[in-house]
Structures are given as C-alpha cells and as structure tokens.
Design an enzyme around this catalytic site. Structure first.
Site, PDB file in Angstrom:
ATOM      1  N   GLU A 180       0.823  -1.216   0.000  1.00 47.26           N
ATOM      2  CA  GLU A 180       0.000   0.000   0.000  1.00 47.26           C
ATOM      3  C   GLU A 180       0.853   1.260   0.000  1.00 47.26           C
ATOM      4  O   GLU A 180       0.408   2.316  -0.453  1.00 47.26           O
ATOM      5  CB  GLU A 180      -0.943   0.000   1.215  1.00 47.26           C
ATOM      6  CG  GLU A 180      -2.135   0.916   1.045  1.00 47.26           C
ATOM      7  CD  GLU A 180      -3.185   0.699   2.111  1.00 47.26           C
ATOM      8  OE1 GLU A 180      -4.373   0.556   1.747  1.00 47.26           O
ATOM      9  OE2 GLU A 180      -2.829   0.677   3.307  1.00 47.26           O
ATOM     10  N   HIS A 197       7.956 -26.564   0.886  1.00 50.28           N
ATOM     11  CA  HIS A 197       7.174 -27.640   0.281  1.00 50.28           C
ATOM     12  C   HIS A 197       5.933 -27.091  -0.425  1.00 50.28           C
ATOM     13  O   HIS A 197       4.966 -27.823  -0.660  1.00 50.28           O
ATOM     14  CB  HIS A 197       6.790 -28.665   1.349  1.00 50.28           C
ATOM     15  CG  HIS A 197       7.974 -29.234   2.058  1.00 50.28           C
ATOM     16  ND1 HIS A 197       8.658 -30.343   1.613  1.00 50.28           N
ATOM     17  CD2 HIS A 197       8.633 -28.812   3.176  1.00 50.28           C
ATOM     18  CE1 HIS A 197       9.672 -30.592   2.420  1.00 50.28           C
ATOM     19  NE2 HIS A 197       9.685 -29.678   3.378  1.00 50.28           N
ATOM     20  N   LYS A 214     -13.939   2.770  -2.662  1.00 51.40           N
ATOM     21  CA  LYS A 214     -14.703   3.266  -1.512  1.00 51.40           C
ATOM     22  C   LYS A 214     -15.875   4.125  -1.967  1.00 51.40           C
ATOM     23  O   LYS A 214     -16.994   3.994  -1.468  1.00 51.40           O
ATOM     24  CB  LYS A 214     -13.800   4.101  -0.595  1.00 51.40           C
ATOM     25  CG  LYS A 214     -12.822   3.319   0.249  1.00 51.40           C
ATOM     26  CD  LYS A 214     -12.070   4.283   1.163  1.00 51.40           C
ATOM     27  CE  LYS A 214     -11.066   3.561   2.032  1.00 51.40           C
ATOM     28  NZ  LYS A 214     -10.329   4.509   2.904  1.00 51.40           N
TER      29      LYS A 214
END
Length: 458
Positions: free
Chosen positions: A287, A313, A427
């Site tokens: 960010e 793994h 937003k």
C-alpha cells in the site's frame, strides 16, 4: 540484542546487484534521506518518533491499568493496519495458541480477537460465544469513516444495549485526536478514546495505541517494544549509508526491482511466531509503494508472504526454477524460547537415523541456511534478517526497520509512500451503492460502467 541484515546473497554474480550500481547507491540514499528528513521536519510524517512518545504510552498504560482483571476477551473492530499489526504482535509475543489457553495459563490476561472483515458468519459466530459482560471492544479507525469498522461498531453497540450493558464500560475508541466521526461520538457516549497521531497513517500505526493498547491488555511488554523501535530509529537515522540497515534494505529492493526486474519481494520468516508478521509486511510494502508517479508510470514491487520451513514444500520450487523475478528476505532466529531434541530411533533407516542427536531448532535453522544457499547457487538473490530472539524489543526493532526501509524506498521511487489514492474509487463506489450522502458523482460514474455481458459468463 541487535537486528542484523546479511545481504551477501544479494550481491551474487550473476543474478545480483552489480558493483557499479552499488557504488552509486550512497548518493542515491543521501537524496532519499533528505526527502524523508524534510517530511519529518515539516511534521507530515511522525511514525519514526513513536518509540519515544511518552504521552501515547501514558494513555495506553492508564487505560490498561483501569480495566485490568475486568475482561476475559478483547475484540478489535478494525481493518487493514488496524488489524494486521495487533495480530502480528499477538502471534509473535504471546504463547502459541493464545486464545485457546485457559485463564491461568494466560496469567489472567484476556484473549484477543480481531474482526478484520465484515463476513457475517465470522462476526455472528464470535459474538454468539462471547460473554459480553466480560468483553471489551476496541474500535479502531483514524477517520471514523471506515465503512467496515463502523458497521461492526453499530452491531456491537446494539448488542451491548440489548444486554443492558453500558457502552462506555465495554468500548474504547482509537482514533484521531480531533478529526473524524469517532472523537465527538466518544464524548457523546462517554467512551474512552486514545490517540492516533494525525501524522501517522494506518499501516505505520502499529506502535501507536492501534497496536500498543491491545498489546498491553494481553500482557505484552509495550515499553520494551517501543524501546526496540526507538533504538532502531536511531540506527536508521545515520547519514552513513553502509551502516544504515533500513537504507540498505530499501536500496536493495529498489535496485532489484528497477534494474534487475525483480518485481516480487518475498518475505519468509523461519518462525511460526512471525507467521503473521509477513502479512503485516505485505500491507506495509504494497500500500505504500504500489503507486503511480506524476508522469503516469506505475511503480512498486509486489510483496509475497511465505513461511519457512513450511513453504519449502509449497513455494520454493517456484522461487528456485520459476521466473527469475523475485527477491527473498528470510528472517532467522538465533535463540528459541524452547527446543525439542530429536530422539534416537530406527538407526538402520537412513532417512531417519541421521536426525538423531539434532534438535528442531537446529533443523529449522539449517533449513533456512540451506534454502538461502541453494537460491544463491541458482542465481536467485536473497538476504537474511538475523534476530537474536523473538521478544518485544526485537519485534519493535523489526517493525521500525521495515517501516523506515519502506519510507526510504518511497523516496527512491519518487512517490508518496504515505497515501493510498488507489483505494479511494472503490470506496466511493461502495458509498454510492449503499446510499451514503455526498456520493452522487460516484453513483453516476458507477452507472456509466459497462454492464455484465452474458456472452462473457460461463
């Protein structure tokens, strides 16, 4: 008790930073440091000074002492930096499985839950099993306008009222000292409120009451955490590039991205206690640095969380032989709080017999060193952050180190590491769809977007 960065494997040839680029790094760092120093001098950036902020510490200690022994559960209502930092602190500095331990084993300190999303199933499940009379809710939002957190608060406020409980006894706000919706609401409801300094953004706020309040409530040594942060801030304030660990780290990542096309920055601690630290780092780096420059150029490397030895793994195959577009940062821990010896057994089985006489701490350390060496052998640059141990002081050092490194990297990229304009449009669209006043322009923009086309749905 000092964090150490070993970047030998970033300087490998071929695959690493070339000597010509490194020779010019001190001058580039000097420019970056001047830029960050100017932001600090003008007061627009304040996170570097949090380790020595006695007033914020006083607020935390006062509230924590006033409620000691009153609660079995602490619940954070927050998202982004308001959640990731406290989660990282709990996982790193409290015994494994903290919330599953009984009260006696926890030393009388409460459990810590973090509601960092608005999935109704998760929230309903937690609220259903809490004893509200023994629960305190920390509502964390600097602006007081975070839709997810405010929705959670409205639900909690309603449930506390329905249970006949006073919201001022079971809620504490962490917010801006003067601005935003929560500060006047705190005065109206008589809810205690602690400060997030105006010049500290969410992803840099873990050393404010955003992180230190829940930490103190569950028994973490906040003074030592802040002391470690202050120590690292001092180390990273030097103008001598070669002794400035945050300057070196930020420079290495920037050079690797911009000159070597290492566009992915893997963060891989070899410690379960630091598992959630990687997620905190991902938000901090992503960010802060994923931005558009003034000329429209997009910059920033993509952080990726991994865990050693588990991801040997799962992801290391990709790191070793996939696209050569990554740097890997390991975190190695010298001393563990406990070790487990590997007992003798089945010496005739070669796959088992060689492990006898070693321990799990030795095994995980060897795995880290072997993986770093193997990557270097394949021309894959990597570096290792060495910690003596995982305690509050070292975690404070690590957090401040990575925050300052991020700020220096922002200066090197030529962007503002402390804003997040890329999240604003989403937003605004959400506000428009939910009917928030003042979102008319966003609603028109939303309605002008192309509609789903059935041809492209299967």
């Amino acid at each position: 008790m000092t964090l150490r960065l070993d970047f030998s494997n970033m300087m490998i040839s071929p695959g690493g930073i070339d000597q010509t680029s490194w020779a010019s790094a001190p001058q580039k760092f000097a420019d970056a440091k001047r830029g960050l120093d100017q932001l600090r001098t003008t007061g627009s950036v304040g996170f570097v000074d949090l380790g020595g902020d006695k007033e914020l510490l006083r607020q935390v200690e006062k509230y924590a002492e006033s409620v000691r022994g009153k609660f079995d559960d602490v619940v954070i209502l927050g998202i982004g930096g308001s959640a990731l930092g406290p989660i990282a602190l709990r996982t790193a500095l409290r015994p494994s499985g903290w919330n599953m331990l009984d009260a006696e084993t926890r030393g009388g300190f409460p459990r810590l839950h973090v509601l960092d999303n608005v999935d109704p199933e998760t929230i309903a499940a937690l609220l259903a099993r809490l004893r509200l009379e023994r629960t305190v809710f920390i509502v964390t939002s600097k602006s007081g306008g975070t839709a997810e957190t405010m929705a959670q608060f409205l639900i909690v406020h309603d449930q506390l009222g329905a249970a006949g409980l006073d919201v001022s006894d079971h809620t504490v706000f962490v917010t801006d000292p003067k601005q935003g919706a929560l500060r006047p609401l705190a005065e109206r409801l008589k809810v205690p409120a602690l400060d997030i300094p105006p010049n500290v953004g969410g992803r840099f706020s873990v050393l404010t009451p955003v992180g230190t309040l829940p930490a103190a409530l569950i028994g973490i040594d906040v003074k030592s955490l802040l002391a470690g942060a202050a120590e690292m801030a001092g180390r990273c304030d030097t103008s001598d590039f070669r002794t400035n660990p945050a300057g070196v780290y930020g420079m290495l990542q920037w050079l690797a991205d911009t000159q070597l096309q290492k566009t992915i920055a893997v963060f891989m601690p070899y410690s379960d206690a630091l598992r959630d630290f990687a997620a905190w780092f991902v938000q901090l780096w992503a960010e802060s640095l994923g931005k558009k420059k003034k000329d429209g150029t997009s910059v920033g490397s993509t952080p990726l969380a991994a865990l050693g030895a588990t991801d040997q793994h799962a992801q290391v195959q990709l790191f070793m032989e996939g696209p050569a577009n990554k740097t890997i940062t390991f975190v190695a821990v010298k001393e563990r709080t406990v070790d487990v010896a590997i007992p003798a057994g089945f010496p005739e089985v070669k796959e088992l017999g060689y492990l006898t006489g070693h321990s799990l701490a030795e095994l995980i350390d060897v795995e880290q060193r072997a993986t770093a060496g193997a990557l270097a052998k394949r021309g894959r640059p990597n570096m290792t952050i060495h910690l003596d141990r995982i305690d509050a002081n070292h975690v404070g050092q690590l957090m401040m180190f990575l925050e300052i490194a991020t700020a220096y990297a922002g200066q090197l990229y030529g962007i503002d590491a402390f804003d997040q304009p890329g999240v604003e449009l989403g937003k605004q669209f959400a506000y428009a769809l939910l009917g928030r006043p003042g979102a008319d322009a966003a609603k028109k923009e939303w309605e002008a977007l192309p509609k789903p086309d059935p041809r492209w749905s299967v």
